[in-house]
Design a protein around this motif. Sequence first.
Motif, PDB file in Angstrom:
ATOM      1  N   ALA A  35       1.422 -27.885  37.146  1.00 14.01           N
ATOM      2  CA  ALA A  35       1.196 -27.199  38.420  1.00 14.01           C
ATOM      3  C   ALA A  35       0.450 -28.183  39.308  1.00 14.01           C
ATOM      4  N   ALA A  36       0.869 -28.253  40.565  1.00 18.20           N
ATOM      5  CA  ALA A  36       0.266 -29.212  41.491  1.00 18.20           C
ATOM      6  C   ALA A  36      -0.095 -28.503  42.789  1.00 18.20           C
ATOM      7  N   PRO A  37      -1.346 -28.630  43.235  1.00 16.13           N
ATOM      8  CA  PRO A  37      -1.756 -27.927  44.449  1.00 16.13           C
ATOM      9  C   PRO A  37      -1.020 -28.382  45.703  1.00 16.13           C
ATOM     10  N   TRP A  38      -0.558 -29.614  45.739  1.00 11.92           N
ATOM     11  CA  TRP A  38       0.106 -30.107  46.940  1.00 11.92           C
ATOM     12  C   TRP A  38       1.501 -29.520  47.088  1.00 11.92           C
ATOM     13  N   ILE A  39       1.983 -28.798  46.067  1.00 10.28           N
ATOM     14  CA  ILE A  39       3.257 -28.088  46.180  1.00 10.28           C
ATOM     15  C   ILE A  39       2.997 -26.677  46.715  1.00 10.28           C
ATOM     16  N   MET A  46      -0.445 -14.926  49.688  1.00  4.99           N
ATOM     17  CA  MET A  46      -1.811 -15.397  49.473  1.00  4.99           C
ATOM     18  C   MET A  46      -1.798 -16.625  48.564  1.00  4.99           C
ATOM     19  N   HIS A  47      -2.409 -17.702  49.010  1.00  2.35           N
ATOM     20  CA  HIS A  47      -2.462 -18.915  48.202  1.00  2.35           C
ATOM     21  C   HIS A  47      -3.414 -18.728  47.022  1.00  2.35           C
ATOM     22  N   THR A  48      -3.080 -19.385  45.908  1.00  2.75           N
ATOM     23  CA  THR A  48      -3.927 -19.308  44.726  1.00  2.75           C
ATOM     24  C   THR A  48      -5.107 -20.258  44.875  1.00  2.75           C
ATOM     25  N   GLY A  49      -6.041 -20.209  43.927  1.00  7.41           N
ATOM     26  CA  GLY A  49      -7.221 -21.060  43.965  1.00  7.41           C
ATOM     27  C   GLY A  49      -7.031 -22.393  43.275  1.00  7.41           C
ATOM     28  N   VAL A  50      -5.785 -22.762  42.941  1.00  5.09           N
ATOM     29  CA  VAL A  50      -5.539 -24.024  42.252  1.00  5.09           C
ATOM     30  C   VAL A  50      -5.870 -25.177  43.190  1.00  5.09           C
ATOM     31  N   VAL A  51      -6.799 -26.048  42.788  1.00  7.51           N
ATOM     32  CA  VAL A  51      -7.156 -27.184  43.631  1.00  7.51           C
ATOM     33  C   VAL A  51      -6.951 -28.513  42.916  1.00  7.51           C
ATOM     34  N   GLU A  52      -6.637 -28.482  41.636  1.00  6.71           N
ATOM     35  CA  GLU A  52      -6.398 -29.697  40.864  1.00  6.71           C
ATOM     36  C   GLU A  52      -5.092 -29.550  40.109  1.00  6.71           C
ATOM     37  N   PRO A  53      -4.419 -30.654  39.835  1.00  8.80           N
ATOM     38  CA  PRO A  53      -3.214 -30.533  39.020  1.00  8.80           C
ATOM     39  C   PRO A  53      -3.591 -30.081  37.609  1.00  8.80           C
ATOM     40  N   THR A  54      -2.707 -29.317  36.996  1.00  9.31           N
ATOM     41  CA  THR A  54      -2.931 -28.855  35.622  1.00  9.31           C
ATOM     42  C   THR A  54      -1.657 -29.016  34.812  1.00  9.31           C
ATOM     43  N   VAL A  89      -9.964 -33.587  32.758  1.00 12.47           N
ATOM     44  CA  VAL A  89     -11.349 -33.383  33.184  1.00 12.47           C
ATOM     45  C   VAL A  89     -11.864 -32.003  32.779  1.00 12.47           C
ATOM     46  N   GLY A  90     -10.999 -31.189  32.219  1.00  9.55           N
ATOM     47  CA  GLY A  90     -11.407 -29.872  31.752  1.00  9.55           C
ATOM     48  C   GLY A  90     -10.296 -29.217  30.964  1.00  9.55           C
ATOM     49  N   ILE A  91     -10.681 -28.286  30.103  1.00 12.56           N
ATOM     50  CA  ILE A  91      -9.717 -27.522  29.311  1.00 12.56           C
ATOM     51  C   ILE A  91     -10.077 -26.057  29.472  1.00 12.56           C
ATOM     52  N   GLU A  92      -9.125 -25.257  29.943  1.00 12.30           N
ATOM     53  CA  GLU A  92      -9.385 -23.858  30.245  1.00 12.30           C
ATOM     54  C   GLU A  92      -8.418 -22.960  29.497  1.00 12.30           C
ATOM     55  N   PRO A  93      -8.818 -22.448  28.308  1.00  6.66           N
ATOM     56  CA  PRO A  93      -7.959 -21.486  27.610  1.00  6.66           C
ATOM     57  C   PRO A  93      -7.888 -20.183  28.407  1.00  6.66           C
ATOM     58  N   ASP A  94      -6.710 -19.532  28.380  1.00  2.00           N
ATOM     59  CA  ASP A  94      -6.583 -18.300  29.168  1.00  2.00           C
ATOM     60  C   ASP A  94      -6.486 -17.040  28.315  1.00  2.00           C
ATOM     61  N   GLY A  95      -6.578 -17.188  26.989  1.00  2.00           N
ATOM     62  CA  GLY A  95      -6.552 -16.028  26.107  1.00  2.00           C
ATOM     63  C   GLY A  95      -5.160 -15.542  25.755  1.00  2.00           C
ATOM     64  N   ALA A 100      -4.950 -24.485  30.065  1.00  2.00           N
ATOM     65  CA  ALA A 100      -4.672 -25.393  31.174  1.00  2.00           C
ATOM     66  C   ALA A 100      -5.513 -26.648  30.982  1.00  2.00           C
ATOM     67  N   LEU A 101      -4.849 -27.784  30.928  1.00  2.00           N
ATOM     68  CA  LEU A 101      -5.554 -29.064  30.940  1.00  2.00           C
ATOM     69  C   LEU A 101      -5.720 -29.419  32.422  1.00  2.00           C
ATOM     70  N   VAL A 102      -6.954 -29.428  32.894  1.00  5.41           N
ATOM     71  CA  VAL A 102      -7.232 -29.759  34.297  1.00  5.41           C
ATOM     72  C   VAL A 102      -7.227 -31.280  34.407  1.00  5.41           C
ATOM     73  N   LEU A 103      -6.461 -31.787  35.368  1.00  5.30           N
ATOM     74  CA  LEU A 103      -6.193 -33.227  35.445  1.00  5.30           C
ATOM     75  C   LEU A 103      -6.742 -33.851  36.709  1.00  5.30           C
ATOM     76  N   ARG A 104      -7.029 -35.144  36.607  1.00 10.26           N
ATOM     77  CA  ARG A 104      -7.388 -35.969  37.763  1.00 10.26           C
ATOM     78  C   ARG A 104      -6.554 -37.237  37.660  1.00 10.26           C
ATOM     79  N   GLU A 105      -5.892 -37.600  38.743  1.00 12.18           N
ATOM     80  CA  GLU A 105      -5.034 -38.789  38.730  1.00 12.18           C
ATOM     81  C   GLU A 105      -5.870 -40.036  38.488  1.00 12.18           C
ATOM     82  N   VAL A 106      -5.380 -40.913  37.628  1.00 10.53           N
ATOM     83  CA  VAL A 106      -6.016 -42.198  37.354  1.00 10.53           C
ATOM     84  C   VAL A 106      -5.403 -43.208  38.295  1.00 10.53           C
ATOM     85  N   GLN A 107      -6.239 -43.802  39.113  1.00  5.47           N
ATOM     86  CA  GLN A 107      -5.754 -44.802  40.070  1.00  5.47           C
ATOM     87  C   GLN A 107      -5.603 -46.141  39.365  1.00  5.47           C
ATOM     88  N   PRO A 108      -4.483 -46.828  39.610  1.00  2.90           N
ATOM     89  CA  PRO A 108      -4.272 -48.135  38.948  1.00  2.90           C
ATOM     90  C   PRO A 108      -5.236 -49.196  39.409  1.00  2.90           C
TER      91      PRO A 108
END
Length: 108
Positions: A35-39, A46-54, A89-95, A100-108
């Motif tokens: 899932a990507a917030p820029w999509i 109503m937009h969701t609260g997703v702000v980071e790729p997961t 950068v985070g792991i969020e189990p939803d039960g 969801a593995l919360v991700l941050r892009e690694v810049q080359p």
Amino acid sequence: MPDFSALGARMDAAIIVHLSDAATLDGAPVRGMFAAPWIQPSLGTMHTGVVEPTLRVRDSVAASASEGSIVVAPAGSLIAPSGCTFEVVGIEPDGTGFSALVLREVQP
């Protein structure tokens, strides 16, 4: 009477096979749903609260991840059509058996 747990497991397996994306987690192949917030994910108008790729994966896959793990999205994936490397950068189990593995892009 059908076994609800068995039916749920079959449904999860079908979802993973048909709707997931290929990726690697610390070099091991995995399947999950990006899932990507820029999509601009939204529910209705109503937009969701997703702000980071997961990357949503089964809990059994998430158990092998930790903060700092590396996820590689191959070229052609929804989240990174030309391929991309992310740090967990985070792991969020939803039960529900998924996390969801919360991700941050690694810049080359």
